[in-house]
Scaffold this motif. Sequence first.
Motif, PDB file in Angstrom:
ATOM      1  N   ALA A  93       0.831  -1.211   0.000  1.00 27.55           N
ATOM      2  CA  ALA A  93       0.000   0.000   0.000  1.00 27.55           C
ATOM      3  C   ALA A  93       0.865   1.260   0.000  1.00 27.55           C
ATOM      4  N   ALA A  94       1.920   1.265   0.811  1.00 34.88           N
ATOM      5  CA  ALA A  94       2.815   2.424   0.859  1.00 34.88           C
ATOM      6  C   ALA A  94       3.556   2.595  -0.459  1.00 34.88           C
ATOM      7  N   LEU A  95       3.968   1.497  -1.057  1.00 34.71           N
ATOM      8  CA  LEU A  95       4.664   1.576  -2.339  1.00 34.71           C
ATOM      9  C   LEU A  95       3.719   2.082  -3.429  1.00 34.71           C
ATOM     10  N   ALA A  96       2.484   1.618  -3.415  1.00 33.82           N
ATOM     11  CA  ALA A  96       1.503   2.074  -4.407  1.00 33.82           C
ATOM     12  C   ALA A  96       1.212   3.567  -4.239  1.00 33.82           C
ATOM     13  N   ARG A  97       1.138   4.031  -2.996  1.00 35.80           N
ATOM     14  CA  ARG A  97       0.882   5.451  -2.735  1.00 35.80           C
ATOM     15  C   ARG A  97       1.989   6.321  -3.305  1.00 35.80           C
ATOM     16  N   GLN A  98       3.199   5.812  -3.313  1.00 30.11           N
ATOM     17  CA  GLN A  98       4.328   6.588  -3.838  1.00 30.11           C
ATOM     18  C   GLN A  98       4.156   6.921  -5.322  1.00 30.11           C
ATOM     19  N   HIS A  99       3.334   6.151  -6.016  1.00 33.34           N
ATOM     20  CA  HIS A  99       3.114   6.414  -7.440  1.00 33.34           C
ATOM     21  C   HIS A  99       2.080   7.515  -7.675  1.00 33.34           C
ATOM     22  N   GLN A 128       9.768  13.885   2.299  1.00 38.31           N
ATOM     23  CA  GLN A 128       8.691  13.240   3.065  1.00 38.31           C
ATOM     24  C   GLN A 128       8.865  11.725   3.085  1.00 38.31           C
ATOM     25  N   LEU A 129       9.213  11.143   1.950  1.00 35.12           N
ATOM     26  CA  LEU A 129       9.419   9.693   1.895  1.00 35.12           C
ATOM     27  C   LEU A 129      10.578   9.262   2.788  1.00 35.12           C
ATOM     28  N   MET A 130      11.648  10.047   2.812  1.00 32.15           N
ATOM     29  CA  MET A 130      12.798   9.703   3.658  1.00 32.15           C
ATOM     30  C   MET A 130      12.461   9.870   5.141  1.00 32.15           C
ATOM     31  N   ASN A 171      16.518  -0.825  -3.698  1.00 31.17           N
ATOM     32  CA  ASN A 171      16.231   0.592  -3.450  1.00 31.17           C
ATOM     33  C   ASN A 171      16.578   1.447  -4.665  1.00 31.17           C
ATOM     34  N   VAL A 172      17.703   1.163  -5.287  1.00 28.02           N
ATOM     35  CA  VAL A 172      18.097   1.913  -6.483  1.00 28.02           C
ATOM     36  C   VAL A 172      17.085   1.665  -7.604  1.00 28.02           C
ATOM     37  N   ALA A 173      16.727   0.407  -7.822  1.00 29.40           N
ATOM     38  CA  ALA A 173      15.769   0.082  -8.890  1.00 29.40           C
ATOM     39  C   ALA A 173      14.416   0.741  -8.632  1.00 29.40           C
ATOM     40  N   HIS A 174      13.960   0.686  -7.384  1.00 29.10           N
ATOM     41  CA  HIS A 174      12.681   1.318  -7.044  1.00 29.10           C
ATOM     42  C   HIS A 174      12.761   2.825  -7.293  1.00 29.10           C
ATOM     43  N   HIS A 175      13.858   3.418  -6.892  1.00 31.06           N
ATOM     44  CA  HIS A 175      14.028   4.860  -7.097  1.00 31.06           C
ATOM     45  C   HIS A 175      14.012   5.205  -8.585  1.00 31.06           C
ATOM     46  N   GLU A 176      14.770   4.463  -9.365  1.00 30.44           N
ATOM     47  CA  GLU A 176      14.840   4.746 -10.804  1.00 30.44           C
ATOM     48  C   GLU A 176      13.469   4.608 -11.466  1.00 30.44           C
TER      49      GLU A 176
END
Length: 195
Positions: free
Chosen positions: A71-77, A88-90, A135-140
């Motif tokens: 849910a948190a990952l989906a919200r980031q989109h 805020q994410l950090m 983390n790098v892949a998610h960020h990219e």
Amino acid sequence: MVRRNDERRAALVDAAIEVLAAQGARGLTFRAVDTEAGVPAGTASNYFANRDDLLTQAGARVYERLHPGEAALARQHTVPRDRDTYVQLMRELVDRVAAFRTGYLALLELRLEATRRPELRAVLTERVREDVSANVAHHEASGLPGDAMAVKLLILTLNWLIVEQLTLPDVFTPAERDELVAAAVERLVTPEGDG
């Protein structure tokens, strides 16, 4: 013979995390885990091949419990792709890790133990490398500003801030912690094309 009751195994691993945080790696015994989990003596030894198996599974479980969740990952989109969002994410990341104090302290104990146990060091090294890569892949994929180097530098910076908060919580106030997170992002994450 190692047993396969996944719920009981998870409870024992969670108990191992608590023992690691409270007593350190030297205090991690099957008996201590049984006591922490509130199960009969000898239970942990039925679920783990040996102490190294228990140490390794405790480390993996900490990472599992620190995962932000789908849910948190989906919200980031759904949020803007700018440095304010990144800050805020950090902050949420630091708060999530600090909220699982015993888990992070257990990880620190595991890292110290890994300096004496090559097998544990190999497992933790692989796990941390995978975590950094993820983390790098998610960020990219997120579209947030900054590059892979910024992600790696933030991991290093925020990890030490978390250590400070968990071990010497009075060094920085919560407001100073928030300011430090914001400053780290602002100084390390440059918008695309800057730099």
